[in-house]
Design a protein around this motif. Structure first.
Motif, mmCIF file in Angstrom:
data_model
loop_
_atom_site.group_PDB
_atom_site.id
_atom_site.type_symbol
_atom_site.label_atom_id
_atom_site.label_comp_id
_atom_site.label_asym_id
_atom_site.label_seq_id
_atom_site.Cartn_x
_atom_site.Cartn_y
_atom_site.Cartn_z
ATOM 1 N N ILE A 3 8.148 10.897 -4.421
ATOM 2 C CA ILE A 3 8.557 9.661 -5.129
ATOM 3 C C ILE A 3 7.483 9.199 -6.120
ATOM 4 N N SER A 4 6.272 9.743 -5.999
ATOM 5 C CA SER A 4 5.265 9.396 -7.009
ATOM 6 C C SER A 4 5.341 10.338 -8.212
ATOM 7 N N GLU A 5 6.171 11.404 -8.079
ATOM 8 C CA GLU A 5 6.220 12.411 -9.145
ATOM 9 C C GLU A 5 7.510 12.401 -9.954
ATOM 10 N N ILE A 6 8.629 12.094 -9.278
ATOM 11 C CA ILE A 6 9.921 12.425 -9.906
ATOM 12 C C ILE A 6 10.469 11.375 -10.867
ATOM 13 N N TYR A 7 9.899 10.171 -10.902
ATOM 14 C CA TYR A 7 10.505 9.134 -11.743
ATOM 15 C C TYR A 7 9.883 9.042 -13.130
ATOM 16 N N PRO A 8 10.734 8.815 -14.138
ATOM 17 C CA PRO A 8 10.218 8.577 -15.491
ATOM 18 C C PRO A 8 9.312 7.337 -15.496
ATOM 19 N N LEU A 9 8.284 7.383 -16.350
ATOM 20 C CA LEU A 9 7.299 6.297 -16.388
ATOM 21 C C LEU A 9 7.941 4.924 -16.606
ATOM 22 N N SER A 10 8.982 4.893 -17.459
ATOM 23 C CA SER A 10 9.568 3.585 -17.808
ATOM 24 C C SER A 10 10.232 2.894 -16.622
ATOM 25 N N VAL A 11 10.574 3.658 -15.572
ATOM 26 C CA VAL A 11 11.201 3.016 -14.400
ATOM 27 C C VAL A 11 10.425 3.304 -13.118
ATOM 28 N N ARG A 12 9.232 3.931 -13.263
ATOM 29 C CA ARG A 12 8.530 4.411 -12.068
ATOM 30 C C ARG A 12 8.308 3.299 -11.030
ATOM 31 N N ALA B 262 0.841 -1.214 0.000
ATOM 32 C CA ALA B 262 0.000 0.000 0.000
ATOM 33 C C ALA B 262 0.866 1.250 0.000
ATOM 34 N N SER B 263 1.970 1.224 0.775
ATOM 35 C CA SER B 263 2.753 2.447 0.938
ATOM 36 C C SER B 263 3.290 2.956 -0.401
ATOM 37 N N MET B 264 3.584 2.042 -1.338
ATOM 38 C CA MET B 264 4.065 2.569 -2.630
ATOM 39 C C MET B 264 2.969 2.644 -3.697
ATOM 40 N N THR B 265 2.018 1.706 -3.665
ATOM 41 C CA THR B 265 1.047 1.662 -4.763
ATOM 42 C C THR B 265 -0.002 2.775 -4.675
ATOM 43 N N VAL B 266 -0.416 3.125 -3.443
ATOM 44 C CA VAL B 266 -1.456 4.160 -3.329
ATOM 45 C C VAL B 266 -0.965 5.512 -3.882
ATOM 46 N N PRO B 267 0.194 6.042 -3.432
ATOM 47 C CA PRO B 267 0.622 7.328 -4.011
ATOM 48 C C PRO B 267 0.832 7.247 -5.520
ATOM 49 N N LEU B 268 1.381 6.122 -5.985
ATOM 50 C CA LEU B 268 1.622 5.962 -7.426
ATOM 51 C C LEU B 268 0.305 6.038 -8.199
ATOM 52 N N TYR B 269 -0.676 5.287 -7.743
ATOM 53 C CA TYR B 269 -1.973 5.232 -8.426
ATOM 54 C C TYR B 269 -2.646 6.604 -8.440
ATOM 55 N N ILE B 270 -2.705 7.245 -7.266
ATOM 56 C CA ILE B 270 -3.399 8.547 -7.203
ATOM 57 C C ILE B 270 -2.663 9.574 -8.066
ATOM 58 N N SER B 271 -1.343 9.549 -7.994
ATOM 59 C CA SER B 271 -0.550 10.526 -8.752
ATOM 60 C C SER B 271 -0.841 10.420 -10.251
ATOM 61 N N GLU B 272 -0.954 9.195 -10.754
ATOM 62 C CA GLU B 272 -1.132 9.015 -12.201
ATOM 63 C C GLU B 272 -2.550 9.359 -12.671
ATOM 64 N N LEU B 273 -3.481 9.510 -11.738
ATOM 65 C CA LEU B 273 -4.851 9.853 -12.139
ATOM 66 C C LEU B 273 -5.242 11.295 -11.805
ATOM 67 N N SER B 274 -4.311 12.044 -11.181
ATOM 68 C CA SER B 274 -4.697 13.383 -10.693
ATOM 69 C C SER B 274 -4.379 14.483 -11.694
#
Ligand code: BGC
Length: 443
Positions: free
Chosen positions: A360-369, A111-123
Motif C-alpha cells: 500500500i506504500s507502493e501501488i498508489y499514484p502520488l496525487s491520491v497516495r 504510525a501504521s500508515m505514515t511510517v511505510p509511506l515515509y520510508i517508501s518515498e525516501l528509499s
C-alpha cells in the motif's frame, strides 16, 4: 545508503510503538481488572479502545500527511504516543485509562500508515522492500518486547510501568524525526523543488537522483496535486489495497497475537506460565521470520512470498481445525497445535505481515497516495476490530475447529486474489508503478 538505514531505523520506531502498544495490555489487564474491579464489559471496552483510536487516526492521517507533510506527521505521532502513555501510566480511574488507550490508539493508527509511506518515498527502488518492511520487523520487535516487559513486571503487578515505558520510544521517534529529511515527493508536490533536489542528491547516487527528480517533477506537472480518488485508473490499486487490508486481518492473525495464551489453554495447557512462555515463543518466531523475509523481499519479489506464505497459512489453519476436531485434550495435542501455530505465524511473517504494508506504500499514484493509504489502513483496523470482537463468540457458537476452518477458507480466497490480481512491484520506481495503472486503464 547509510542515510537510508538511519531513516528506516528512526521512522520504524513508530512501528515498534505500534507493536508494543498493541501487545502490552494483554499482560497489564490481568492486574488492572482486579484493581479497578472491572466488569467483563468494561474490560472488553478497555482492551478494544485502542482500536477505535486507530480507526479514527486512519481516517484523519490521509489529510494529515498531505497537509502537514510526512515528517511533521511523524513528529506529531510521537507526541500523541507520549501523551497517551503518560495518561495511561498515571490514570486513577478506568475512564482515564480508556481515554489514554484511545489516544495511544490514535498514535498506532497514524504510525501504521505514515511510517511505510515515509520510508517508501525516501528509499532507492531496488531496496525499497527491505527498508519499508523494516517497519514490520520493528512491529514484531515491539510485540516481543511487550511480552518480555509483561513477564518482567508481572511478579510485582506493576502495570503502570508496563504501559508507561512506551514514553521512551515515543520520545526517540519525536526527537529523532527532527533530524530526518522531509519526503522529496511531498516537497515537489507542494512546489519546494529546490529543497527536494538537495534531499534526493544527498540520499541517492547522482544517476538515480537525476532520474527520480525528473520523473517526480514530470509526474506532478501532468497530475493535479490532489486528484479524485475514485477514478478508472485508481480502481485497481484501490481494490487491491482494501482487499489485502481486510485479508491481512480476517485470516486470523490477531486471534493468535491477542489470544495466544487462551488458545494454548484450550489445548489442555493448564499453567499460566507455560501459556505465557509459549506465547513469547510465537512472538520470537514472528520477529525472526520477518527479519528473514526482508532479506529476500527485493530479490524474490512480493508475489512469490505472498503466494508461499498464504498457502502456508491456509494449510496450518486447516490442520489447526483438524487437531481441535479430532484430538482430545492432551500433551500431544498441545504439541501439534503449537506446531500449527508456529507454521501459521512463520507463514504470515513472510507474506501478509510485511507485504500488505509495503504494497500500500507502493501501488498508489502520488496525487491520491495519502487518501488511498488512509482508506486501506482504515479497512485494516476496522477488520482488526471485527475479528477481535467476534473470535470468542465464534469459538462459542461454531466451535474451535470450524472457527479455524472458516479462517482457512478465507485464506484460500486471499491466495486466489493474490494470484489473479496483485502485480509484482519489485525493483520498480514508484512513478513506474503509477504508469502501469494508467496503461492498464487505457486497455
Ligand atoms: C498487522 C497487525 C499484527 C502484526 C503482527 C501487522 O502487520 O497489521 O495487525 O498484529 O502484523 O506481527
Amino acid at each position: 545508503m547509510l542515510k537510508n538505514y538511519f531513516i528506516a531505523l528512526i521512522a520504524a520506531v513508530g512501528g515498534f510503538l505500534f507493536g508494543y502498544n498493541t501487545a502490552v495490555l494483554s499482560g497489564a489487564i490481568l492486574f488492572i481488572q482486579p484493581q479497578f474491579n472491572l466488569t467483563n464489559v468494561q474490560t472488553e471496552v478497555l482492551v478494544s479502545s485502542f482500536l477505535f483510536g486507530a480507526i479514527v487516526a486512519a481516517i484523519l492521517s490521509g489529510k494529515g500527511v498531505n497537509y502537514l507533510g510526512r515528517k511533521k506527521m511523524l513528529i506529531l505521532t510521537g507526541s500523541i504516543f507520549l501523551i497517551g502513555s503518560v495518561l495511561c501510566a498515571f490514570a486513577e480511574t478506568p475512564l482515564l485509562l480508556i481515554i489514554g488507550r484511545i489516544i495511544v490508539g490514535l498514535g498506532i493508527g497514524s504510525a501504521s500508515m505514515t511510517v511505510p509511506l515515509y520510508i517508501s518515498e525516501l528509499s532507492p527502488p531496488l531496496k525499497r522492500g527491505f527498508f519499508v518492511s523494516f517497519n514490520q520487523v520493528m512491529i514484531t520487535a515491539g510485540i516481543c518486547v511487550a511480552y518480555l516487559v509483561n513477564l518482567l513486571f508481572a511478579h510485582h503487578e506493576m502495570w503502570r510501568y508496563m504501559l508507561g515505558i512506551g514514553v521512551i520510544p515515543a520520545i526517540i521517534l519525536g526527537i529523532g524525526m527532527l533530524f530526518l529529511p522531509e519526503s522529496p515527493r511531498w516537497l515537489i508536490s507542494k512546489g519546494f523543488t529546490d529543497k527536494a533536489k538537495k534531499i534526493l542528491f544527498s540520499l541517492h547516487n547522482h544517476e538515480l537522483a537525476t532520474v527520480e527528480l525528473r520523473e517526480i517533477t514530470n509526474n506532478t506537472k501532468t497530475h493535479t496535486q490532489e486528484g479524485p480518488l475514485f477514478t478508472k485508473v485508481n480502481a485497481m490499486p484501490l481494490l487491491i489495497g482494501v482487499c489485502l487490508a481486510a485479508f491481512q486481518q480476517v485470516t486470523g492473525i490477531n486471534t493468535i497475537i491477542y489470544y495466544a495464551p487462551t488458545i494454548f489453554k484450550m489445548t489442555g495447557l493448564h499453567s499460566d506460565v507455560s501459556a505465557i512462555f509459549a506465547t513469547a515463543g510465537i512472538g520470537i518466531v514472528n520477529f525472526v521470520m520477518t527479519l528473514i523475509a526482508i532479506q529476500v523481499i527485493d530479490k524474490l519479489g512480493r508475489r512469490p512470498l505472498l503466494l508461499i506464505g498464504v498457502a502456508g497459512m491456509t494449510l496450518s489453519l486447516a490442520f489447526l481445525g483438524f487437531s481441535f476436531h479430532f484430538g482430545a485434550q492432551s500433551p500431544s495435542l498441545s504439541w501439534v497445535i503449537t506446531l500449527c501455530l508456529v507454521i501459521y505465524i512463520a507463514s504470515f511473517a513472510i507474506s501478509l505481515g510485511p507485504i500488505f504494508w509495503l504494497l500500500i506504500s507502493e501501488i498508489y499514484p502520488l496525487s491520491v497516495r495519502g487518501k488511498a493509504m488512509s482508506l486501506a489502513t482504515f479497512t485494516n483496523w476496522t477488520a482488526n476490530l471485527i475479528v477481535a470482537i467476534t473470535f470468542l463468540t465464534l469459538i462459542q457458537h461454531l466451535g474451535r475447529a470450524s472457527t479455524f476452518w472458516l479462517y482457512a477458507v478465507i485464506s484460500i480466497g486471499c491466495w486466489l486474489f493474490v494470484y489473479f490480481l496483485v502485480p509484482e512491484t519489485k525493483g520498480k520506481r514508484l512513478e513506474e508503478i503509477e504508469k502501469l495503472w494508467e496503461k492498464s486503464a487505457k486497455k
